[in-house]
Design a protein around this motif. Structure first.
Motif, PDB file in Angstrom:
ATOM      1  N   LEU A 335      38.947 -38.232   5.391  1.00 50.38           N
ATOM      2  CA  LEU A 335      38.085 -38.247   7.063  1.00 50.38           C
ATOM      3  C   LEU A 335      37.939 -36.590   7.163  1.00 50.38           C
ATOM      4  CD1 LEU A 335      40.712 -40.541   9.422  1.00 50.38           C
ATOM      5  CD2 LEU A 335      38.529 -41.066   8.778  1.00 50.38           C
ATOM      6  N   PRO A 336      38.267 -35.900   7.275  1.00 52.65           N
ATOM      7  CA  PRO A 336      37.205 -34.579   7.683  1.00 52.65           C
ATOM      8  C   PRO A 336      36.851 -34.330   6.159  1.00 52.65           C
ATOM      9  CG  PRO A 336      39.790 -34.750   6.809  1.00 52.65           C
ATOM     10  CD  PRO A 336      39.305 -35.459   6.547  1.00 52.65           C
ATOM     11  N   MET A 337      36.126 -35.048   4.893  1.00 50.83           N
ATOM     12  CA  MET A 337      35.320 -34.450   4.422  1.00 50.83           C
ATOM     13  C   MET A 337      34.091 -36.208   4.746  1.00 50.83           C
ATOM     14  SD  MET A 337      35.585 -32.863   2.052  1.00 50.83           S
ATOM     15  CE  MET A 337      34.840 -32.932   0.548  1.00 50.83           C
ATOM     16  N   LEU A 338      34.442 -36.911   5.769  1.00 56.40           N
ATOM     17  CA  LEU A 338      33.377 -38.471   5.705  1.00 56.40           C
ATOM     18  C   LEU A 338      32.488 -37.298   6.674  1.00 56.40           C
ATOM     19  CD1 LEU A 338      35.152 -41.338   4.954  1.00 56.40           C
ATOM     20  CD2 LEU A 338      32.932 -40.606   3.805  1.00 56.40           C
ATOM     21  N   ALA A 339      33.090 -37.079   7.897  1.00 58.27           N
ATOM     22  CA  ALA A 339      32.997 -36.568   9.207  1.00 58.27           C
ATOM     23  C   ALA A 339      31.692 -35.493   8.645  1.00 58.27           C
ATOM     24  CB  ALA A 339      33.805 -35.633   9.746  1.00 58.27           C
ATOM     25  N   LEU A 340      32.339 -34.199   7.573  1.00 57.99           N
ATOM     26  CA  LEU A 340      31.425 -33.043   6.969  1.00 57.99           C
ATOM     27  C   LEU A 340      29.694 -33.611   6.323  1.00 57.99           C
ATOM     28  CD1 LEU A 340      33.763 -30.820   5.853  1.00 57.99           C
ATOM     29  CD2 LEU A 340      32.451 -30.221   8.064  1.00 57.99           C
ATOM     30  N   LEU A 341      30.646 -34.859   5.949  1.00 54.78           N
ATOM     31  CA  LEU A 341      29.536 -35.860   4.626  1.00 54.78           C
ATOM     32  C   LEU A 341      28.011 -36.340   6.494  1.00 54.78           C
ATOM     33  CD1 LEU A 341      27.791 -36.035   2.170  1.00 54.78           C
ATOM     34  CD2 LEU A 341      28.930 -38.110   2.006  1.00 54.78           C
TER      35      LEU A 341
END
Length: 582
Positions: A335-341
């Motif tokens: 979830l954090p990586m998807l948010a940053l992306l």
């Protein structure tokens, strides 16, 4: 024998004793000198500041106008509230991190759960995501008004589902991103454990639960206590996460309180140092309690016999154990990586709809390409890699030497080395950074303004983690193996190199990996030490975030995570993988 010969013999014996005594104190004296420059002098400057009316500066250390009025700050309501919040956050996040880390370590190291290599990866992978990057990502995900999860809920016609800007959110973010610390230390301990003890318990009729309770977990107590102390102190003194998550929710902690004191106009550095002294005392007490508990028993589990780990049968719990690991993986990484992306490729950092963005032309790679081609980012990336590798290598070597002397020798003053090594853990990074700045401005060595001063600072700041990691492993290696090599003619150093170091290859590589990750993730210590030419990637990310350049900050964070992942993979591929020790 004549009187003259007797006198000569006595003289020879006295000279021999003198040489022996000199050899016994030489190594401790050298280590005391190294640790004094690395740790004691910066802390001493902070202490002087706490008892002085002015902060130390080059050529201007006030040792005359000493006062206790700076400590009156500790009685104020601001410090009391911040201290209570820090205690709640430290205990809560430590319990969460220990529960997650210990569970994953046990499942990955000692059970027959499916996909154990994946679970090992799951336990380690949040270290690729620095806690302040995780806090940045979760602030994008779960902000009460503009969080992506809440916007997605609004798109789906349901009420808001998350609010990260409170003390529970602070505990959650710190807990999931400090769990890998517990995972690394406890996994190393479980990997070295002699299964004969567990097998003997089973032969005598003990149930699997009894074996775990009576044998497995008690033998892992040094690693568990070490992880608990490490995580508690790191979370209590964590500044970036508290600044990003806690500050938005008006949750003040001691580090943010110190930060505000030091950024007041005029700066109140003396009062900030007084608050830091109180933290030093508290953590020293906690460390002493931990050492007292560990010293009451022996935890040796590796002897001269060969060992073969027997997996613990989880039965019906094999699949739920894997599911729990997957849930942690989604919350800490996916979830954090998807948010940053998503924020990186969105045309604007301000998102009105998540689902609508995929049906329009709102997505692109402009911000990410700009970050990759930016000279400042590229130079900062190279600086970060050089500093992190050098600090991890030197830090692991120094930690092993100090830990060996403390736990395996009877040299005079050895226990003091252990306490000095733990001192940086009790000093908030922002205050230690100031002490290091004053130290290396005062010393007649031209290292300020170079990468060398950052390497020195990281070694000093991360000495407790390296020392704890090395000590928890050395305590599990029986000294009979090394003594046998000495009895057969090997020198002590050769015996250590040929016997002890190979047995400690996995835990020492884990310690190196831990220091490497900490160096790559470090933000606070170099805040006062970097120059334009020595900026690190963490500084670039934080500056962009503070200046509201969210998209470039998110894009640089993604690049940052990739670099950390590559370094970690190389370290594990060539050292930390237990299969490479066979």
């Amino acid at each position: 024998m004549t009187a003259e010969q007797t006198e000569i013999s006595r003289g020879a014996r006295a000279a021999g004793r003198a040489r022996s005594s000199a050899r016994r104190v030489t190594v401790p004296v050298i280590l005391y000198g190294v640790l004094a420059v690395l740790i004691l002098l910066p802390i001493a400057l902070v202490v002087i500041s706490a008892f002085s009316t002015s902060t130390p500066r080059p050529g201007n250390i006030d040792l005359v106008n000493l006062t206790l009025k700076n400590f009156a700050t500790l009685l104020g309501p601001g410090v009391r509230g911040a201290a209570v919040n820090s205690l709640i956050v430290g205990v809560g996040s430590s319990l969460l991190a220990l529960a997650v880390g210990a569970f994953l370590a046990f499942v990955a190291a000692r059970t027959n759960a499916p996909a154990r290599r994946f679970l090992y990866f799951v336990g380690l992978v949040p270290m690729f995501l620095p806690s302040y990057v995780g806090a940045l990502a979760w602030s994008l995900l779960a902000g009460p008004n503009a969080g992506l999860l809440n916007i997605l809920a609004r798109d789906l016609g349901v009420p808001a589902i998350a609010d990260i800007f409170n003390i529970t959110g602070l505990i959650f973010v710190l807990g999931i991103y400090y769990a890998p610390y517990a995972f690394l230390l406890i996994h190393s301990s479980l990997s070295l454990m002699n299964p004969d003890l567990e097998e003997a318990a089973r032969v005598h009729g003990s149930s699997p639960r009894t074996v775990l309770r009576k044998i497995t977990f008690p033998l892992s107590l040094p690693a568990i206590l070490g992880a608990a102390i490490l995580i508690f102190t790191l979370t209590v003194e964590n500044f970036p996460v508290a600044q990003i998550v806690g500050n938005a929710g008006r949750v003040d902690t001691l580090p943010t309180y110190i930060y505000r004191l030091m950024n007041a106009a005029p700066a109140r550095g003396n009062e900030a140092a007084a608050v830091a002294i109180a933290l030093v005392v508290i953590v020293l007490i906690v460390t002493a309690i931990q050492r007292r508990i560990v010293s009451k028993r022996t935890y040796t589990t590796v002897s001269g016999k060969g060992l073969r780990l027997t997996p613990v049968n989880l039965g019906w719990f094999r699949i739920p154990a894997l599911v729990i690991g997957c849930v942690y993986f989604v919350l800490s990484t996916v979830l954090p990586m998807l948010a940053l992306l998503f924020v990186t490729i969105h045309e604007s950092p301000y998102v009105n709809t998540v689902l609508g963005a995929f049906s329009s032309d709102a997505l692109g790679l402009g911000a990410f390409i700009e970050a990759l081609s930016n000279d400042v980012v590229l130079r900062a990336t190279v600086n970060s890699v050089v500093v992190a590798i050098a600090a991890a290598l030197i830090g692991t070597l120094l930690s092993f030497i100090v830990s060996y002397l403390v736990n395996r020798t009877t040299l005079p003053g050895r226990n003091g080395l252990g306490y000095i090594s733990m001192l940086p853990l009790a000093v908030p990074s922002i205050v230690l950074g100031l002490g290091l700045l004053w130290t290396w401005l005062m010393l007649p060595l031209p290292v300020y303004g170079t990468l060398l001063v950052l390497i020195i600072a990281f070694i000093a700041a991360q000495m407790p983690q390296g020392y704890q990691g090395a000590s928890s492993s050395i305590l599990q290696i029986h000294r009979d193996l090394e003594d046998s090599a000495v009895m057969h003619g090997a020198g002590r150093i050769r015996a250590i190199w040929k016997v002890t170091v190979p047995l400690l290859r996995v835990p020492l590589t884990s310690t190196f990996l831990l220091l490497l990750m900490l160096s790559m993730r470090e933000l606070t210590v170099p805040l006062f030490l970097f120059t334009t030419d020595t900026r690190l990637i963490s500084i670039v990310i934080f500056d962009d975030f503070e200046n509201g350049i969210l998209q470039r900050s998110a894009a640089t964070s993604l690049l940052y995570c990739v670099v950390i992942f590559v370094l970690a993979y190389i370290a594990r591929r060539f050292g930390a993988d237990p299969r490479n020790t066979r």
